[in-house]
Scaffold this active site. Structure first.
Site, PDB file in Angstrom:
ATOM      1  N   LYS A   9     -45.370  26.937   1.281  1.00 52.50           N
ATOM      2  CA  LYS A   9     -44.532  27.783   1.798  1.00 52.50           C
ATOM      3  C   LYS A   9     -43.918  27.730   3.257  1.00 52.50           C
ATOM      4  O   LYS A   9     -44.572  26.927   3.857  1.00 52.50           O
ATOM      5  CB  LYS A   9     -45.126  29.205   1.624  1.00 52.50           C
ATOM      6  CG  LYS A   9     -45.282  29.733   0.059  1.00 52.50           C
ATOM      7  CD  LYS A   9     -45.944  31.254   0.070  1.00 52.50           C
ATOM      8  CE  LYS A   9     -46.234  31.609  -1.378  1.00 52.50           C
ATOM      9  NZ  LYS A   9     -46.784  33.030  -1.325  1.00 52.50           N
ATOM     10  N   TYR A  49     -39.133  34.880  -7.884  1.00 55.09           N
ATOM     11  CA  TYR A  49     -40.168  36.147  -7.649  1.00 55.09           C
ATOM     12  C   TYR A  49     -39.497  37.350  -8.598  1.00 55.09           C
ATOM     13  O   TYR A  49     -39.890  38.540  -8.379  1.00 55.09           O
ATOM     14  CB  TYR A  49     -40.280  36.397  -6.405  1.00 55.09           C
ATOM     15  CG  TYR A  49     -41.175  35.564  -5.656  1.00 55.09           C
ATOM     16  CD1 TYR A  49     -42.324  35.312  -5.818  1.00 55.09           C
ATOM     17  CD2 TYR A  49     -40.980  35.022  -4.331  1.00 55.09           C
ATOM     18  CE1 TYR A  49     -43.469  34.586  -5.309  1.00 55.09           C
ATOM     19  CE2 TYR A  49     -41.894  34.123  -3.651  1.00 55.09           C
ATOM     20  CZ  TYR A  49     -43.048  33.885  -4.104  1.00 55.09           C
ATOM     21  OH  TYR A  49     -43.921  33.129  -3.418  1.00 55.09           O
ATOM     22  N   ASN A 112     -49.063  33.235   3.229  1.00 53.62           N
ATOM     23  CA  ASN A 112     -50.353  32.805   2.524  1.00 53.62           C
ATOM     24  C   ASN A 112     -50.462  31.481   2.080  1.00 53.62           C
ATOM     25  O   ASN A 112     -50.965  31.112   1.235  1.00 53.62           O
ATOM     26  CB  ASN A 112     -50.856  33.756   1.571  1.00 53.62           C
ATOM     27  CG  ASN A 112     -49.994  34.102   0.468  1.00 53.62           C
ATOM     28  OD1 ASN A 112     -48.822  33.611   0.382  1.00 53.62           O
ATOM     29  ND2 ASN A 112     -50.345  35.038  -0.591  1.00 53.62           N
ATOM     30  N   HIS A 115     -47.874  28.729  -2.898  1.00 56.73           N
ATOM     31  CA  HIS A 115     -47.638  29.343  -4.423  1.00 56.73           C
ATOM     32  C   HIS A 115     -48.239  28.315  -5.572  1.00 56.73           C
ATOM     33  O   HIS A 115     -48.022  27.043  -5.270  1.00 56.73           O
ATOM     34  CB  HIS A 115     -46.157  29.406  -4.590  1.00 56.73           C
ATOM     35  CG  HIS A 115     -45.736  29.643  -5.975  1.00 56.73           C
ATOM     36  ND1 HIS A 115     -45.861  31.004  -6.426  1.00 56.73           N
ATOM     37  CD2 HIS A 115     -45.340  28.984  -6.999  1.00 56.73           C
ATOM     38  CE1 HIS A 115     -45.423  30.942  -7.661  1.00 56.73           C
ATOM     39  NE2 HIS A 115     -45.316  29.842  -8.146  1.00 56.73           N
ATOM     40  N   GLU A 126     -40.880  27.938 -13.912  1.00 51.53           N
ATOM     41  CA  GLU A 126     -40.752  27.875 -12.397  1.00 51.53           C
ATOM     42  C   GLU A 126     -40.397  26.339 -12.141  1.00 51.53           C
ATOM     43  O   GLU A 126     -39.450  26.036 -11.223  1.00 51.53           O
ATOM     44  CB  GLU A 126     -41.987  28.199 -11.637  1.00 51.53           C
ATOM     45  CG  GLU A 126     -42.243  29.764 -11.788  1.00 51.53           C
ATOM     46  CD  GLU A 126     -43.298  30.114 -11.263  1.00 51.53           C
ATOM     47  OE1 GLU A 126     -44.247  29.345 -10.623  1.00 51.53           O
ATOM     48  OE2 GLU A 126     -43.692  31.515 -11.214  1.00 51.53           O
TER      49      GLU A 126
HETATM   50  P1  IDP Z   1     -49.721  34.875  -5.746  1.00 50.78           P
HETATM   51  O1  IDP Z   1     -48.921  34.018  -4.845  1.00 50.78           O
HETATM   52  O2  IDP Z   1     -51.406  34.623  -5.643  1.00 50.78           O
HETATM   53  O3  IDP Z   1     -49.504  34.165  -7.310  1.00 50.78           O
HETATM   54  P2  IDP Z   1     -48.571  37.447  -6.595  1.00 50.78           P
HETATM   55  O4  IDP Z   1     -48.980  38.807  -6.727  1.00 50.78           O
HETATM   56  O5  IDP Z   1     -47.710  36.584  -7.516  1.00 50.78           O
HETATM   57  O6  IDP Z   1     -49.595  36.181  -5.531  1.00 50.78           O
HETATM   58  O7  IDP Z   1     -47.588  37.567  -5.268  1.00 50.78           O
HETATM   59  C1  IDP Z   1     -46.533  36.670  -4.772  1.00 50.78           C
HETATM   60  C2  IDP Z   1     -46.480  36.626  -3.424  1.00 50.78           C
HETATM   61  O8  IDP Z   1     -46.006  37.981  -2.724  1.00 50.78           O
HETATM   62  C3  IDP Z   1     -47.735  36.408  -2.555  1.00 50.78           C
HETATM   63  O9  IDP Z   1     -48.207  35.020  -2.507  1.00 50.78           O
HETATM   64  C4  IDP Z   1     -47.324  36.925  -1.212  1.00 50.78           C
HETATM   65  O10 IDP Z   1     -46.838  36.048  -0.488  1.00 50.78           O
HETATM   66  C5  IDP Z   1     -46.564  38.305  -1.530  1.00 50.78           C
HETATM   67  N1  IDP Z   1     -47.312  39.453  -1.793  1.00 50.78           N
HETATM   68  C6  IDP Z   1     -47.901  39.626  -2.972  1.00 50.78           C
HETATM   69  N2  IDP Z   1     -48.692  41.011  -2.570  1.00 50.78           N
HETATM   70  C7  IDP Z   1     -48.253  41.430  -1.370  1.00 50.78           C
HETATM   71  C8  IDP Z   1     -48.447  42.685  -0.712  1.00 50.78           C
HETATM   72  O11 IDP Z   1     -49.112  43.510  -1.155  1.00 50.78           O
HETATM   73  N3  IDP Z   1     -47.880  42.654   0.516  1.00 50.78           N
HETATM   74  C9  IDP Z   1     -47.221  41.679   1.099  1.00 50.78           C
HETATM   75  N4  IDP Z   1     -46.901  40.521   0.380  1.00 50.78           N
HETATM   76  C10 IDP Z   1     -47.461  40.279  -1.023  1.00 50.78           C
HETATM   77 MG    MG Z   2     -47.949  34.882  -8.467  1.00 46.39          MG
END
Ligand code: IDP
Ligand code: MG
Length: 149
Positions: A9, A49, A112, A115, A126
């Site tokens: 990312k 997303y 974070n 992905h 994807e």
């Molecule tokens: P993942 O990346 O671990 O699969 P997902 O639930 O698919 O997690 O969420 C996609 C991305 O959205 C996360 O990696 C993060 O960057 C962002 N995200 C998820 N939950 C939150 C939240 O509660 N607050 C802010 N950003 C979030």
């Molecule tokens: Mg995800």
């Protein structure tokens, strides 16, 4: 054999952690069969997303993922989807185990670092979103035969 989509990312690119992510994937024994640096357009971000469009964090997520270059990868190997999910760590780095990308290198749930597709079905969708078929290159592990005297 399975394929999955991995994104370094914008925060990973900005922090100079492309190599760290690539290295962890390769050292695990997975193969990178597609890789490119690119910008995610708003349209691609929305499609990628799509499952999160109604979440309160979606506008921020879209801003973040389109904010700077990413490195997209197609990663191949037995159980590639699950193996990549395991090396990523929990979505929120505060819950991510030490030894994982997020557990070792990240502190907040927005930026974070990485992905990885969450199922073989998501992976197929994807990979097709980010890569043309011609950008995925299969290759044998036959480098030893290229020792030239
Ligand atoms: P993942 O990346 O671990 O699969 P997902 O639930 O698919 O997690 O969420 C996609 C991305 O959205 C996360 O990696 C993060 O960057 C962002 N995200 C998820 N939950 C939150 C939240 O509660 N607050 C802010 N950003 C979030
Ligand atoms: Mg995800």
């Amino acid at each position: 054999m399975q394929r999955t989509l991995v994104l370094a990312k914008p925060d990973a690119v900005q922090r100079g952690l492309i190599g760290e992510l690539v290295s962890r994937i390769e050292r695990r024994g997975l193969r990178i069969v597609g890789i490119k640096m690119m910008r995610v357009s708003e349209d691609l971000g929305r499609r990628h997303y799509a499952a999160h469009v109604d979440k309160p964090f979606f506008p921020g997520l879209l801003k973040f993922i389109t904010s700077g270059p990413i490195v997209a990868m197609v990663v191949e190997g037995p159980n590639a989807v699950e193996l990549v999910r395991n090396l990523m760590g929990a979505t929120n780095p505060k819950n991510a185990a030490p030894g994982t990308v997020r557990g070792d290198l990240a502190v907040s749930v927005g930026p974070n670092l990485i992905h990885g597709s969450d199922s073989p079905e998501s992976a197929e969708r994807e990979v097709a979103l980010f890569f043309a078929k011609s950008e995925i290159l299969d290759y044998p592990r036959d480098i030893d035969r290229w020792v030239i005297e």
